[in-house]
Design a protein around this motif. Structure first.
Motif, short mmCIF file in Angstrom:
data_model
loop_
_atom_site.label_atom_id
_atom_site.label_comp_id
_atom_site.label_asym_id
_atom_site.label_seq_id
_atom_site.Cartn_x
_atom_site.Cartn_y
_atom_site.Cartn_z
N GLY A 1 41.82 63.45 30.13
CA GLY A 1 42.97 63.38 30.56
C GLY A 1 43.36 62.15 31.19
N GLN A 2 42.34 61.30 31.49
CA GLN A 2 42.56 59.91 31.81
C GLN A 2 43.13 59.10 30.93
OE1 GLN A 2 39.78 61.18 31.50
NE2 GLN A 2 38.16 59.56 31.48
N PHE A 3 43.12 59.39 29.74
CA PHE A 3 43.46 58.64 28.41
C PHE A 3 44.65 59.47 27.63
CE2 PHE A 3 38.66 57.13 28.31
CZ PHE A 3 39.13 56.10 29.11
N TYR A 4 44.57 60.69 27.77
CA TYR A 4 45.65 61.24 26.51
C TYR A 4 46.27 62.33 27.79
CZ TYR A 4 42.60 59.37 23.23
OH TYR A 4 41.92 58.39 22.48
N ARG A 5 47.65 62.26 27.39
CA ARG A 5 48.50 63.47 28.24
C ARG A 5 49.55 63.93 26.88
NH1 ARG A 5 48.63 61.41 33.59
NH2 ARG A 5 46.13 61.36 33.83
N MET A 6 50.20 65.10 27.34
CA MET A 6 51.22 65.78 26.43
C MET A 6 52.50 66.08 27.45
SD MET A 6 51.31 69.20 24.26
CE MET A 6 51.30 70.28 25.75
N VAL A 7 53.39 65.72 27.02
CA VAL A 7 54.85 65.88 27.65
C VAL A 7 55.55 66.83 27.16
CG1 VAL A 7 56.91 64.74 28.83
CG2 VAL A 7 54.63 63.49 28.36
N ASP A 8 55.85 67.98 27.86
CA ASP A 8 56.44 69.11 27.30
C ASP A 8 57.74 69.27 27.91
OD1 ASP A 8 56.57 71.48 25.81
OD2 ASP A 8 55.74 72.90 27.23
N LEU A 9 59.01 69.16 27.25
CA LEU A 9 60.13 69.07 27.53
C LEU A 9 61.03 70.58 27.27
CD1 LEU A 9 60.90 65.69 26.14
CD2 LEU A 9 60.27 66.32 28.33
N ASP A 10 61.73 71.20 28.35
CA ASP A 10 62.57 72.23 28.13
C ASP A 10 63.94 71.59 28.64
OD1 ASP A 10 60.89 73.91 27.04
OD2 ASP A 10 60.43 74.82 29.18
N TYR B 1 50.88 67.63 30.75
CA TYR B 1 49.48 68.12 30.57
C TYR B 1 48.55 67.07 30.40
CZ TYR B 1 51.89 72.65 30.67
OH TYR B 1 52.82 73.62 31.21
N SER B 2 47.16 67.28 30.98
CA SER B 2 46.14 66.09 30.72
C SER B 2 45.30 66.99 29.50
CB SER B 2 45.49 65.93 31.61
OG SER B 2 46.13 65.35 32.84
N HIS B 3 44.65 66.12 28.63
CA HIS B 3 43.63 66.72 27.65
C HIS B 3 42.44 67.17 28.65
CE1 HIS B 3 40.25 66.62 25.14
NE2 HIS B 3 41.25 66.73 24.03
N LYS B 4 41.71 68.26 28.16
CA LYS B 4 40.81 69.10 28.99
C LYS B 4 39.80 68.10 29.35
CE LYS B 4 38.73 71.05 25.03
NZ LYS B 4 37.91 72.44 24.27
N THR B 5 39.45 67.22 28.30
CA THR B 5 38.15 66.52 28.81
C THR B 5 38.45 64.85 29.29
OG1 THR B 5 37.67 66.11 26.57
CG2 THR B 5 36.66 67.99 27.73
#
Length: 225
Positions: free
Chosen positions: A195-204, A189-193
């Protein structure tokens, strides 16, 4: 051993006039050369040193040294102390935001949220299915050993340790302890504003190929470096 703090994104922020806080990470001085990144982390109270070698803008080789333990990823194959222990099998990948794909090697994996709050990482960037085919049954793995395996493709020690603990805890004394494959569904997921610098990786993680027998979930962040 002397360490120095390297500020991430500071130059970008200054040039673009963005209110982006600099993120610092400890990188060994000898890593300051092209195509090699060397970082340090803590796992189970011991210092681990991770080397990532880059070929054609892709991570081609990873080596983690923690005391006498050495974990390596060569391509998609993972070795522990010279013995092959797992293979990463890449499956379906979907790039939601296909117009803005950066090379994997431009991102730094971190455990704590580097900017804003978790809820602000709400723009799905991509998703990926992959299998982790183990050479041994889950019941034959230790938490530490599984942590090293996971760290070769997810460089955040704390996250890998939690995942390893949860998987082994759920599998013990159940049918899952005989299993030799873990199934991963990864969403970025990218940050809402920013996103070119900050991401979150969600693992299941799942125990079955149909992704119905849930094992655990965790997440970490990526900062454009």
């Amino acid at each position: 051993m002397k360490k120095r703090l390297v500020s991430i994104l500071l130059t970008v922020a200054m040039c673009m006039g963005l209110a982006v806080p600099a993120v610092a990470v400890e990188i060994r001085p000898e890593a300051q050369k092209e195509n090699v990144t060397i970082t340090e982390c803590d796992i189970l109270g011991k210092t681990a040193v991770m080397e990532q070698h880059i070929v054609d803008r892709e991570i081609d080789y990873v080596k983690i040294t923690c005391g006498t333990e050495i974990a390596e990823r060569i391509g998609n194959e993972i070795f522990l102390n010279g013995e092959k222990v797992a293979t990463i099998v890449e499956l379906e990948e979907r790039n939601i935001d296909a117009q803005n794909i950066e090379p994997r090697t431009g991102w730094l994996d971190v455990e704590n949220c580097p900017y804003g709050t978790k809820s602000e990482y709400n723009k799905l960037y991509s998703s990926q299915y992959r299998n982790l085919a183990l050479e041994k049954k889950i019941s034959e793995l230790t938490v530490e050993g599984l942590s090293y395996i996971l760290m070769t493709y997810c460089g955040v020690a704390g996250v890998c340790l939690r995942i390893a603990q949860e998987i082994i805890s759920v599998a013990v004394d159940s049918k899952y302890e005989e299993y030799k494959t873990l199934y991963l569904y990864e969403r970025i997921y990218s940050h809402k504003t920013l996103g070119q610098f900050y991401r979150m990786v969600d693992l299941d993680y799942y125990f079955d190929k149909n992704y119905t027998e849930f094992a655990c979930n965790d997440y970490f962040y990526r900062v454009w470096a």
